[in-house]
Design a protein around this motif. Structure first.
Motif, short mmCIF file in Angstrom:
data_model
loop_
_atom_site.label_atom_id
_atom_site.label_comp_id
_atom_site.label_asym_id
_atom_site.label_seq_id
_atom_site.Cartn_x
_atom_site.Cartn_y
_atom_site.Cartn_z
N ILE A 251 -5.27 -11.06 -6.11
CA ILE A 251 -5.91 -10.24 -7.14
C ILE A 251 -5.65 -11.00 -8.43
N HIS B 252 -4.76 -12.32 -11.85
CA HIS B 252 -3.89 -11.76 -12.88
C HIS B 252 -4.75 -11.33 -14.07
N LEU C 67 1.85 -16.88 -5.72
CA LEU C 67 3.09 -16.40 -5.12
C LEU C 67 4.17 -17.47 -5.10
N ARG D 295 7.30 -19.57 -6.12
CA ARG D 295 8.57 -19.29 -6.83
C ARG D 295 8.60 -17.85 -7.37
N GLU D 296 8.78 -17.72 -8.72
CA GLU D 296 8.90 -16.36 -9.27
C GLU D 296 7.57 -15.72 -9.61
N GLY D 297 6.48 -16.36 -9.16
CA GLY D 297 5.16 -15.81 -9.45
C GLY D 297 4.49 -16.58 -10.57
N PRO E 212 0.95 -16.42 -12.86
CA PRO E 212 -0.35 -15.77 -13.15
C PRO E 212 -1.49 -16.75 -12.87
N SER F 176 -2.85 -1.49 -6.49
CA SER F 176 -2.28 -2.84 -6.40
C SER F 176 -2.95 -3.80 -7.37
N GLY F 177 -2.15 -4.45 -8.20
CA GLY F 177 -2.68 -5.42 -9.15
C GLY F 177 -2.65 -4.90 -10.58
N SER G 117 6.33 -11.41 -14.73
CA SER G 117 4.92 -11.73 -15.00
C SER G 117 4.01 -11.22 -13.89
N PHE G 118 4.58 -10.91 -12.75
CA PHE G 118 3.78 -10.44 -11.63
C PHE G 118 3.51 -8.94 -11.70
N GLN H 85 1.99 -4.82 -5.72
CA GLN H 85 1.10 -5.43 -4.72
C GLN H 85 1.66 -5.47 -3.29
N VAL I 170 -1.28 -4.98 -0.53
CA VAL I 170 -2.23 -6.05 -0.25
C VAL I 170 -1.52 -7.27 0.34
N ARG J 11 3.23 -8.77 -1.80
CA ARG J 11 3.25 -9.94 -2.68
C ARG J 11 4.32 -9.88 -3.77
N ILE K 264 7.68 -10.93 -2.60
CA ILE K 264 7.84 -12.37 -2.37
C ILE K 264 8.39 -13.03 -3.63
N VAL K 265 7.78 -12.73 -4.77
CA VAL K 265 8.21 -13.41 -5.99
C VAL K 265 9.49 -12.79 -6.57
N TYR L 203 12.51 -14.11 -4.62
CA TYR L 203 12.78 -15.50 -5.00
C TYR L 203 13.44 -15.54 -6.37
N GLY L 204 12.91 -14.77 -7.30
CA GLY L 204 13.40 -14.81 -8.67
C GLY L 204 14.82 -14.28 -8.81
N ARG M 289 13.76 -17.86 -0.02
CA ARG M 289 14.79 -18.91 -0.21
C ARG M 289 15.50 -19.24 1.09
#
Lengths: 327, 354
Positions: free
Chosen positions: A244, A246, A281, A283-285, A287, B20-21, B45-46, B210, B213, B216, B219-220, B223-224, B302
């Motif tokens: 989707i 950003h 997707l 690392r930390e995402g 946009p 979602s989004g 940021s996600f 998200q 969908v 998602r 996932i980030v 990791y973060g 990771r």
């Protein structure tokens, strides 16, 4: 653009063996970038240095094809798909191996078309027995010349050499000074699961991502409902199965297109994904957005694009490269 | 926290729109609820919302990620057709539940609409038996085509409208987006419980974006944040006619602990021990395949993050009458708090002992 597209679409580059395409692209952009290298998986990375942020712009250079899984005593080869190839597209279709040899795909005797499936297909390369130059594991691409059909372009591998061409053209027209660092990635193995872009994005650690790829359209007889049409401009992706877009990137793309009067359409693709799916997707995402080139008959031997859309895509990409991305 | 507070939070959270989004609304509300219990709050940021709380073990202590997704299923405008709106599903939207449903389209302004059906009088026998597909449905905004085109464009979000309904004397709640705002409330309950409970580990409370969908946001986020352990909180199927006994769980019988390859057996054992210790009821759900929750993403982030899944039983998943028992939400939060309290260095180091 037409000549470039002819050169790129007629090249051999199934997923996993993209080096011929990479070499062609390298020739075209050498001199227009600060660094140019091929990474471990085969992605071609072209960097225009600049201040932060760093933007990864990815177009995959691989194409769908077939792989030889078995060769019998009469020299007939059996096939499996590489990427989303439908068996009925191949009946009577010529395919070409890397070393240049061409053959035709046909099917065993079947009672009706529903039986048409990979085990029933074979490749006839004109050999009467097993020969040394044809081996299990050889990849083949569809053999189909580039054609200008009434002003629109028809070719195999338009998905995604059209995207590669857009990157090349935009890259060559960039001004000397750019407000950010641009990493153009010509990625490998997109058609088999967005593989090249995944590792490239991990390595490059971008602040933003943008994928350039073809998308489907809804403008042919009784097509599935889709608001994208050929000739109506570059498509700005809102959603597909992999991403989707950003909101920040989507808005920047819309604002940029409107500000410069570049024709655009908003795209929702029900089934299918692009490199954006893995870049966002990473690392930390990251946009990420996607710029799409409307294309009819995607994943067939004759994929059709409109030069006006290509022009709009180049223009929009170029403007995005010099826009200020909101960090 | 008590049942009344749980109900109030659910009412506000399910009233929020977070397809979602674009999870801004539920993220903001979740952040507001977490604020008194955490030391740091931010959105990545996600779109994930992240609250952090230090434990008694300080910065060197093991860290726990608690993940509850804040997004909900919905749709997006895919095409305008003579004033009617065609749409594309965001997440696992079930066309059978959409007929007669009120919706909101988030265009230049919010527009209310309905998804109607062809009157039965006008259907042939054959059409009546036909399987319903999303592409057959459309939204009626009651406006003329020009009005629609002025307000709505391709890509605008569509959310389902359904105020929360309470039943059975206030024990049962029914509405939209209880998948997974109920999980979010359980996470908030846990955070509130931990005010009075000393815990050694550091905790990240994450409202993930998200999930619907393709998990998602998890996932980030995983990791973060790179936590040592993780708990995902989501919903699972409640028992009702048509749901096999082995697929469903009793409402009001407590949280459901997931068992299977996505979950670390020692952590599963630990949470069961905690439940017995605190005399909290729980149920067990075998999840043989990849879990359809944040768990499956977090596990392989990771170098690998061992974790568990706590689920709240809920009937009619992915409809606008998702139905659950408020006690289960409360109990899930309490079990989670007990689990967090039990985490120490020995537990984490023990996972890698040969």
């Amino acid at each position: 653009m037409e000549n470039l597209l002819k050169l790129l679409t007629e090249a051999f580059g199934p997923s996993g063996e993209e080096s011929e395409v990479a070499a062609l692209i390298e020739q075209k952009i050498r001199g227009a970038v600060d660094h140019l290298y091929t990474d471990k998986l085969g992605n071609l990375v072209a960097v225009r240095q600049g201040p932060s942020p760093r933007i990864v712009i990815s177009a995959h250079m691989d194409e769908i094809g077939v792989i030889i899984t078995h060769i019998d005593d009469q020299g007939f080869a059996r096939l499996a798909p590489v990427g989303g190839v439908l068996p009925h597209q191949l009946v009577g279709q010529r395919v070409r191996l890397k070393q240049g040899r061409v053959g035709v795909v046909y099917h065993e005797k079947i009672k009706n078309l529903k039986e048409l499936d990979w085990p029933r297909l074979y490749l006839d390369l004109g050999a009467e027995k097993q020969v040394e130059e044809i081996r299990i594991g050889d990849l083949a691409v569809l053999e189909q010349p580039f054609v200008n059909a009434g002003g629109r372009f028809l070719a195999k591998a338009m998905d995604n050499r059209a995207g590669c061409a857009v990157l090349i053209e935009a890259l060559r027209r960039l001004p000397r000074e750019i407000p950010q660092e641009l990493c153009f990635v010509f990625s490998v193995q997109e058609e088999v699961g967005l593989r090249g872009a995944r590792t490239a994005a991990y390595h490059l650690k971008p602040d933003f991502g943008l994928a350039v790829d073809v998308t489907r359209v809804g403008d042919t007889p009784k097509a599935p409902l889709m608001a994208v049409a050929l000739g109506k401009g570059a498509a700005i992706k809102v959603k597909d199965s992999s991403v989707i877009t950003h909101p920040i990137v989507r808005q920047l793309m819309i604002d940029t297109a409107e500000q410069h009067n570049i024709p655009y359409q908003l795209e929702i693709l029900e089934r299918g994904g692009t490199d954006a799916g893995v870049i966002h997707l990473s690392r930390e995402g990251v946009p990420t957005g996607a710029l799409s080139i409307p294309c009819r008959y995607v994943h067939t031997p004759s994929e059709m694009v409109d030069p006006a859309d290509l022009k709009a895509a180049v223009e929009l990409l170029k403007k995005l490269c010099t826009s200020n991305w909101p960090v | 926290m008590d049942k009344e507070q749980v109900k109030d939070m659910l009412e506000i959270l399910t009233g929020a729109v977070g397809v979602s989004g674009d999870e801004r609304e539920p993220a903001e509300i979740t952040a507001g609820y977490l604020e008194p219990y955490v030391t740091r709050l931010h959105r990545d940021s996600f779109g994930n919302v992240i609250g952090f709380k230090e434990g008694t073990g300080g910065p060197g202590a093991p860290s726990l990620l608690v993940a509850a997704h804040i997004d909900e299923i919905g749709a997006m405008v895919s095409r305008l057709e003579k004033g009617f709106v065609r749409f594309s599903a965001v997440g696992g939207l079930d066309p059978r539940t959409l007929l007669g449903q009120a919706v909101e389209i988030h265009g230049r302004r919010r527009c209310r609409g309905v998804i109607g059906a062809t009157p039965p009088h006008l259907l042939t026998e054959k059409e009546r038996k036909k399987e319903l597909r999303i592409e057959d449905l459309f939204i009626d905004l009651g406006m003329d085509p020009e009005g629609v085109e002025a307000q709505i464009r391709v890509g605008d979000y569509i959310s389902l409208v359904r105020p929360l309904l309470t039943m059975a004397g206030g024990n049962i709640a029914s509405g939209k987006a209880l998948d997974n705002r109920a999980g979010v409330v359980a996470m908030i309950v846990c955070a509130a419980e931990l005010v009075d409970i000393r815990h050694f580990c550091r905790i990240y409370f994450v409202g993930t974006a998200q999930e619907e969908v393709g998990v998602r946001g998890a996932i980030v986020a995983s990791y973060g944040l790179s936590p040592d352990l993780a708990v995902a909180i989501d919903v699972t199927h409640g028992l009702s006619p048509g749901v096999a006994e082995e697929d469903g769980f009793g409402l009001g019988e407590g949280p459901v602990v997931g068992v299977g390859p996505n979950f670390h057996p020692r952590l599963v054992e630990r949470v069961r021990t905690v439940a017995r210790e605190y005399c909290l009821p729980y149920q067990v759900e075998p999840v043989p395949g990849p879990a359809s929750t944040d768990s499956r993403a977090i596990q392989v982030s990771r170098e690998g993050i061992p974790g568990i899944l706590l689920s709240i039983p809920l009937r009619y998943m992915h409809s606008t009458v998702e139905t659950l028992n408020l006690d289960d939400v409360l109990l899930t939060g309490r079990l989670l708090a007990g689990f967090a309290r039990s985490i120490d260095t020995d537990l984490v180091e023990g996972l890698t002992c040969i």
